[in-house]
Design a protein around this motif. Structure first.
Motif, PDB file in Angstrom:
ATOM      1  N   SER A 158       0.817  -1.223   0.000  1.00 53.72           N
ATOM      2  CA  SER A 158       0.000   0.000   0.000  1.00 53.72           C
ATOM      3  C   SER A 158       0.848   1.269   0.000  1.00 53.72           C
ATOM      4  CB  SER A 158      -0.927  -0.028   1.223  1.00 53.72           C
ATOM      5  OG  SER A 158      -0.171  -0.215   2.395  1.00 53.72           O
ATOM      6  N   PRO A 159       0.241   2.382  -0.448  1.00 51.43           N
ATOM      7  CA  PRO A 159       0.952   3.669  -0.499  1.00 51.43           C
ATOM      8  C   PRO A 159       0.765   4.449   0.804  1.00 51.43           C
ATOM      9  CG  PRO A 159      -1.194   3.936  -1.522  1.00 51.43           C
ATOM     10  CD  PRO A 159      -1.134   2.507  -1.014  1.00 51.43           C
ATOM     11  N   TRP A 160       1.449   5.569   0.930  1.00 53.76           N
ATOM     12  CA  TRP A 160       1.384   6.347   2.176  1.00 53.76           C
ATOM     13  C   TRP A 160       0.257   7.366   2.166  1.00 53.76           C
ATOM     14  CZ3 TRP A 160       1.677  11.237   0.528  1.00 53.76           C
ATOM     15  CH2 TRP A 160       2.375  11.466  -0.661  1.00 53.76           C
ATOM     16  N   CYS A 203      -4.235  10.274  -5.763  1.00 50.05           N
ATOM     17  CA  CYS A 203      -4.214   9.749  -7.130  1.00 50.05           C
ATOM     18  C   CYS A 203      -5.308  10.423  -7.949  1.00 50.05           C
ATOM     19  CB  CYS A 203      -4.400   8.245  -7.108  1.00 50.05           C
ATOM     20  SG  CYS A 203      -5.863   7.767  -6.205  1.00 50.05           S
ATOM     21  N   SER A 257       6.623   2.783   3.819  1.00 51.00           N
ATOM     22  CA  SER A 257       7.516   3.054   4.947  1.00 51.00           C
ATOM     23  C   SER A 257       7.199   4.389   5.618  1.00 51.00           C
ATOM     24  CB  SER A 257       8.964   3.034   4.469  1.00 51.00           C
ATOM     25  OG  SER A 257       9.247   1.755   3.954  1.00 51.00           O
ATOM     26  N   LYS A 282       2.266  -5.108   3.512  1.00 49.36           N
ATOM     27  CA  LYS A 282       3.533  -4.361   3.526  1.00 49.36           C
ATOM     28  C   LYS A 282       3.146  -2.901   3.301  1.00 49.36           C
ATOM     29  CE  LYS A 282       6.690  -2.347   1.752  1.00 49.36           C
ATOM     30  NZ  LYS A 282       7.032  -0.959   2.194  1.00 49.36           N
ATOM     31  N   MET A 294      -2.885   2.551  -9.753  1.00 51.77           N
ATOM     32  CA  MET A 294      -1.694   3.407  -9.871  1.00 51.77           C
ATOM     33  C   MET A 294      -2.081   4.889 -10.016  1.00 51.77           C
ATOM     34  SD  MET A 294       0.522   0.669 -12.097  1.00 51.77           S
ATOM     35  CE  MET A 294      -0.238   0.932 -13.691  1.00 51.77           C
ATOM     36  N   GLY A 295      -1.231   5.653 -10.655  1.00 53.40           N
ATOM     37  CA  GLY A 295      -1.345   7.116 -10.612  1.00 53.40           C
ATOM     38  C   GLY A 295      -2.380   7.718 -11.555  1.00 53.40           C
ATOM     39  N   GLU A 298       2.650  12.544 -13.700  1.00 49.75           N
ATOM     40  CA  GLU A 298       2.077  12.748 -12.361  1.00 49.75           C
ATOM     41  C   GLU A 298       3.116  13.431 -11.473  1.00 49.75           C
ATOM     42  OE1 GLU A 298       1.471   9.419  -9.599  1.00 49.75           O
ATOM     43  OE2 GLU A 298      -0.605  10.089  -9.366  1.00 49.75           O
ATOM     44  N   GLY A 310      10.446  -1.094   0.297  1.00 45.37           N
ATOM     45  CA  GLY A 310       9.655  -1.714  -0.755  1.00 45.37           C
ATOM     46  C   GLY A 310      10.504  -2.581  -1.667  1.00 45.37           C
ATOM     47  N   GLU A 352       9.284  -6.515  -2.584  1.00 47.09           N
ATOM     48  CA  GLU A 352       9.559  -7.365  -3.748  1.00 47.09           C
ATOM     49  C   GLU A 352       9.664  -8.845  -3.343  1.00 47.09           C
ATOM     50  OE1 GLU A 352      11.677  -5.173  -6.593  1.00 47.09           O
ATOM     51  OE2 GLU A 352      12.517  -6.965  -7.536  1.00 47.09           O
ATOM     52  N   GLY A 370      -0.267   2.120  -5.641  1.00 43.39           N
ATOM     53  CA  GLY A 370       0.929   2.952  -5.555  1.00 43.39           C
ATOM     54  C   GLY A 370       1.253   3.535  -6.913  1.00 43.39           C
ATOM     55  N   SER A 371       2.531   3.766  -7.151  1.00 45.51           N
ATOM     56  CA  SER A 371       2.929   4.481  -8.362  1.00 45.51           C
ATOM     57  C   SER A 371       2.905   3.575  -9.595  1.00 45.51           C
ATOM     58  CB  SER A 371       4.346   5.034  -8.176  1.00 45.51           C
ATOM     59  OG  SER A 371       5.238   3.954  -8.015  1.00 45.51           O
TER      60      SER A 371
HETATM   61  P1  NAP Z   1       5.071   3.718  -4.431  1.00 41.15           P
HETATM   62  O1  NAP Z   1       6.356   4.383  -4.331  1.00 41.15           O
HETATM   63  O2  NAP Z   1       4.764   2.959  -5.671  1.00 41.15           O
HETATM   64  O3  NAP Z   1       4.937   2.751  -3.161  1.00 41.15           O
HETATM   65  C1  NAP Z   1       3.785   1.967  -2.944  1.00 41.15           C
HETATM   66  C2  NAP Z   1       4.167   0.757  -2.108  1.00 41.15           C
HETATM   67  O4  NAP Z   1       5.031  -0.076  -2.865  1.00 41.15           O
HETATM   68  C3  NAP Z   1       4.930   1.112  -0.836  1.00 41.15           C
HETATM   69  O5  NAP Z   1       4.549   0.231   0.195  1.00 41.15           O
HETATM   70  C4  NAP Z   1       6.373   0.875  -1.243  1.00 41.15           C
HETATM   71  O6  NAP Z   1       7.237   0.626  -0.150  1.00 41.15           O
HETATM   72  C5  NAP Z   1       6.211  -0.350  -2.116  1.00 41.15           C
HETATM   73  N1  NAP Z   1       7.315  -0.600  -3.051  1.00 41.15           N
HETATM   74  C6  NAP Z   1       8.221   0.279  -3.537  1.00 41.15           C
HETATM   75  N2  NAP Z   1       9.076  -0.343  -4.386  1.00 41.15           N
HETATM   76  C7  NAP Z   1       8.687  -1.646  -4.423  1.00 41.15           C
HETATM   77  C8  NAP Z   1       9.167  -2.795  -5.111  1.00 41.15           C
HETATM   78  N3  NAP Z   1      10.218  -2.763  -5.935  1.00 41.15           N
HETATM   79  N4  NAP Z   1       8.535  -3.976  -4.908  1.00 41.15           N
HETATM   80  C9  NAP Z   1       7.457  -4.052  -4.084  1.00 41.15           C
HETATM   81  N5  NAP Z   1       6.966  -3.001  -3.404  1.00 41.15           N
HETATM   82  C10 NAP Z   1       7.572  -1.807  -3.575  1.00 41.15           C
HETATM   83  O7  NAP Z   1       3.856   4.755  -4.242  1.00 41.15           O
HETATM   84  P2  NAP Z   1       3.667   5.838  -3.088  1.00 41.15           P
HETATM   85  O8  NAP Z   1       4.635   6.927  -3.292  1.00 41.15           O
HETATM   86  O9  NAP Z   1       3.612   5.150  -1.770  1.00 41.15           O
HETATM   87  O10 NAP Z   1       2.180   6.335  -3.398  1.00 41.15           O
HETATM   88  C11 NAP Z   1       1.885   7.351  -4.316  1.00 41.15           C
HETATM   89  C12 NAP Z   1       1.405   6.752  -5.630  1.00 41.15           C
HETATM   90  O11 NAP Z   1       0.268   5.930  -5.391  1.00 41.15           O
HETATM   91  C13 NAP Z   1       0.952   7.820  -6.611  1.00 41.15           C
HETATM   92  O12 NAP Z   1       1.394   7.474  -7.897  1.00 41.15           O
HETATM   93  C14 NAP Z   1      -0.579   7.725  -6.529  1.00 41.15           C
HETATM   94  O13 NAP Z   1      -1.235   8.184  -7.680  1.00 41.15           O
HETATM   95  C15 NAP Z   1      -0.764   6.255  -6.318  1.00 41.15           C
HETATM   96  N6  NAP Z   1      -2.066   5.958  -5.729  1.00 41.15           N
HETATM   97  C16 NAP Z   1      -3.014   5.363  -6.509  1.00 41.15           C
HETATM   98  C17 NAP Z   1      -4.283   5.113  -5.996  1.00 41.15           C
HETATM   99  C18 NAP Z   1      -5.350   4.465  -6.836  1.00 41.15           C
HETATM  100  O14 NAP Z   1      -6.348   4.009  -6.275  1.00 41.15           O
HETATM  101  N7  NAP Z   1      -5.206   4.403  -8.142  1.00 41.15           N
HETATM  102  C19 NAP Z   1      -4.570   5.466  -4.687  1.00 41.15           C
HETATM  103  C20 NAP Z   1      -3.567   6.078  -3.913  1.00 41.15           C
HETATM  104  C21 NAP Z   1      -2.320   6.306  -4.449  1.00 41.15           C
HETATM  105  P3  NAP Z   1       8.162   1.806   0.453  1.00 41.15           P
HETATM  106  O15 NAP Z   1       7.231   2.821   1.007  1.00 41.15           O
HETATM  107  O16 NAP Z   1       8.938   1.119   1.502  1.00 41.15           O
HETATM  108  O17 NAP Z   1       8.975   2.325  -0.691  1.00 41.15           O
END
Ligand code: NAP
Length: 517
Positions: A181-183, A322, A210, A207, A289-290, A417, A240, A245, A260-261
């Motif tokens: 999940s995202p933050w 998002c 962070s 997970k 995603m975004g 984004e 992450g 992973e 997440g992203s």
């Molecule tokens: P992120 O960087 O993609 O991180 C999301 C999650 O993935 C975090 O728990 C992160 O852990 C983990 N992660 C990072 N690298 C990874 C890897 N290689 N393998 C597995 N997991 C990994 O996104 P964010 O910055 O937290 O959130 C912002 C993004 O989420 C924006 O792009 C937003 O648009 C999107 N979002 C989308 C929605 C939707 O419903 N479409 C809703 C909310 C947010 P760490 O924190 O430890 O890096």
């Protein structure tokens, strides 16, 4: 179990009431006293500590530690998946009615912690009171909504019988689900994914991001209070790239539920396609995603309403949603006035610490601040700066609400984004052109159209391609039940959280045909 009453969204807290404000201030004081608390991993119902720890910080006050988390490694990932697998063997057979009843108790447990949970978010992720409160309300909604949904899916359905046979169609759970999940919605989003998985009979390893991990533990607390057996929900924290992973690629994980992203989502989608030794299934993935969401303002638009919607969706939680409306696309007669009004309103938004409830707070961390400021520099070359354009104050990651005008539709700040308080205004030749511009990115999450012309609204209804389209309403603030949420294309798998199909993502259909003797 008695059938629960019809679903209703949890009402939002009314911070105009003096009593509620006092309760919120009390909750903030009590959370402040807890800051720096340690959160061990939760594996099979046990608290697990590792040698290495990391901290989540207060973005409003960059030197304040919010929580100490434990860095999981491959051993803890294995242990969490094993615990979830063991718990699956009993949880999968618990009748849906019992699971639903437990969820209603969990919703209640969250309700009791309502402002306490909101206060954690003010400190850990820089949400102001209303944003934090809405996040808790959404988590409660998910528990209530999915409790009712599973009762719809639970009974086996008879199928048209083949001669001499009786057939039924059942939905059964999948197994262990990895929830990543995202933050930015640190309670509602992990809760939404984990609760949907669990109510469907799966077990999960969460997970969390962070930057927001402490808040996510409130879900585990509520579910434990409600009587969830150990091992059904496990929480592991850490980087992450390492722990996320390892979890996603684990051969015993049956499904990945990611939000997440785009970068991480597409990477996990590729990884999930592999079938390492010991894995006897094709992994199911939902990846939300975004976005690069457009708000179209037509010549016939009610301008005051449009501008209020643009400010709320562009700068609410500093544009870190998002669903944020990060592009404004306006037709010629509306354009000049709209951009002037937005710039004026953006300049007036007060920026300051989230626990003090400023309308605009900080972005999440130093890396986000750097990235947004880099985009501001790109914006200076691609458009004309009309408001903001730099840091707003010291002490935290504060960026002034920023407006760029006269931005070409293919500019980077109109396509990528940014995830910060930056809005790009794009002039359109006419309504056709506005629709074309709105549809011209790789994303397709949300969109708004402001117009009083029914013909144009009808065209948008048909041609504006995004997962959640809003007519004469802001493009953020989706409500569970009313606005099932998810986007097209690079916005994700369109799984529609909080909607009538969502639980199907966590279930597999099975057919049993019985021949008479
Ligand atoms: P992120 O960087 O993609 O991180 C999301 C999650 O993935 C975090 O728990 C992160 O852990 C983990 N992660 C990072 N690298 C990874 C890897 N290689 N393998 C597995 N997991 C990994 O996104 P964010 O910055 O937290 O959130 C912002 C993004 O989420 C924006 O792009 C937003 O648009 C999107 N979002 C989308 C929605 C939707 O419903 N479409 C809703 C909310 C947010 P760490 O924190 O430890 O890096």
């Amino acid at each position: 179990m008695m059938r629960p009453a019809e679903f209703h969204n949890e009402p939002l807290s009314d911070f105009t009431s003096g009593t509620v404000r006092q309760e919120m201030e009390q909750a903030l004081r009590s959370v402040e006293a807890e800051l720096g608390r340690e959160f061990p991993l939760l594996i099979g119902g046990r608290a697990v500590r590792t040698e290495q720890t990391f901290r989540s910080m207060n973005p409003s006050r960059a030197d304040q530690v919010v929580a100490v988390l434990h860095q999981a490694g491959p051993r803890e990932v294995d242990a969490a998946v094993e615990a979830a697998l063991r718990a699956f063997e009993s949880w999968r057979w618990v009748p849906a009615e019992e699971r639903a009843a437990l969820f209603l108790r969990a919703a209640h447990a969250l309700r009791r912690r309502r402002l306490h949970a909101a206060a954690w978010m003010c400190y850990e992720v820089g949400k102001n009171w209303a944003e934090a409160d809405a996040d808790v309300a959404e988590a409660i909604d998910f528990a209530e909504y999915y409790a009712r949904e599973i009762l719809r899916y639970a009974p086996a359905r008879p199928l048209p019988p083949a001669p001499g046979e009786m057939s039924e169609y059942q939905y059964i759970p999948l197994g262990v689900v990895a929830v990543i999940s995202p933050w930015n919605f640190p309670l509602a989003i992990p809760a939404g994914m984990a609760l949907a998985a669990i109510v469907s009979g799966n077990t999960v390893v969460v997970k969390p991001a962070s930057d927001s991990a402490a808040t996510t533990y409130l879900i585990a607390e509520a579910l434990t209070d409600a009587g969830l057996p150990p091992g059904v929900l496990n929480v592991i924290t850490g980087s992450g790239a390492v722990v996320g992973e390892a979890l996603a690629t684990h051969p015993k994980v049956r499904m990945i539920a990611f939000t997440g992203s785009r970068e991480v989502g597409t990477h996990l989608f590729e990884l999930a396609a592999r079938t390492p030794p010991g894995q006897i299934w094709l992994k199911r993935v939902i990846a939300e995603m975004g976005g690069k969401n457009a708000v179209i303002v037509d010549d016939e638009a009610p301008l005051d309403e449009a501008v209020a919607g643009i400010i709320a969706s562009g700068y609410g939680y500093q544009g870190q949603k998002c669903s944020a409306g990060s592009r404004v696309v306006a037709t010629p007669r509306a354009y000049g006035e709209v951009v002037e009004m937005i710039a004026e309103r953006a300049r007036r938004l007060e920026v300051g610490p989230a626990p003090e409830n400023f309308p605009a707070g900080p972005v999440i961390n130093a890396a986000a601040e750097r990235k947004v400021l880099e985009y501001v520099e790109v914006g200076r070359r691609e458009g004309r700066l009309a408001a903001g354009g730099g840091r707003a104050r010291e002490g935290g990651y504060y960026i002034a609400p920023t407006v760029f005008v006269d931005v070409p539709p293919d500019a980077r700040i109109a396509q990528e984004e940014i995830f910060g308080p930056v809005v790009a205004a794009i002039p359109a030749r006419d309504f056709d052109d506005a629709l074309r511009i709105a549809n011209s990115t790789a994303f397709g999450l949300t969109g708004s159209v402001y117009s009083l012309d029914p013909v144009k609204l009808a065209r948008a209804r048909r041609e504006f391609m995004c997962g959640n389209l809003y007519l004469n309403r802001k493009c953020t603030g989706a409500l569970v039940g009313s606005h099932p949420f998810g986007g097209f294309n690079m916005s994700g798998t369109d799984s529609k959280a909080g909607g009538p199909d969502y639980l199907l993502n966590f279930l597999q259909p099975r057919v049993v045909s019985h021949k008479y003797r």
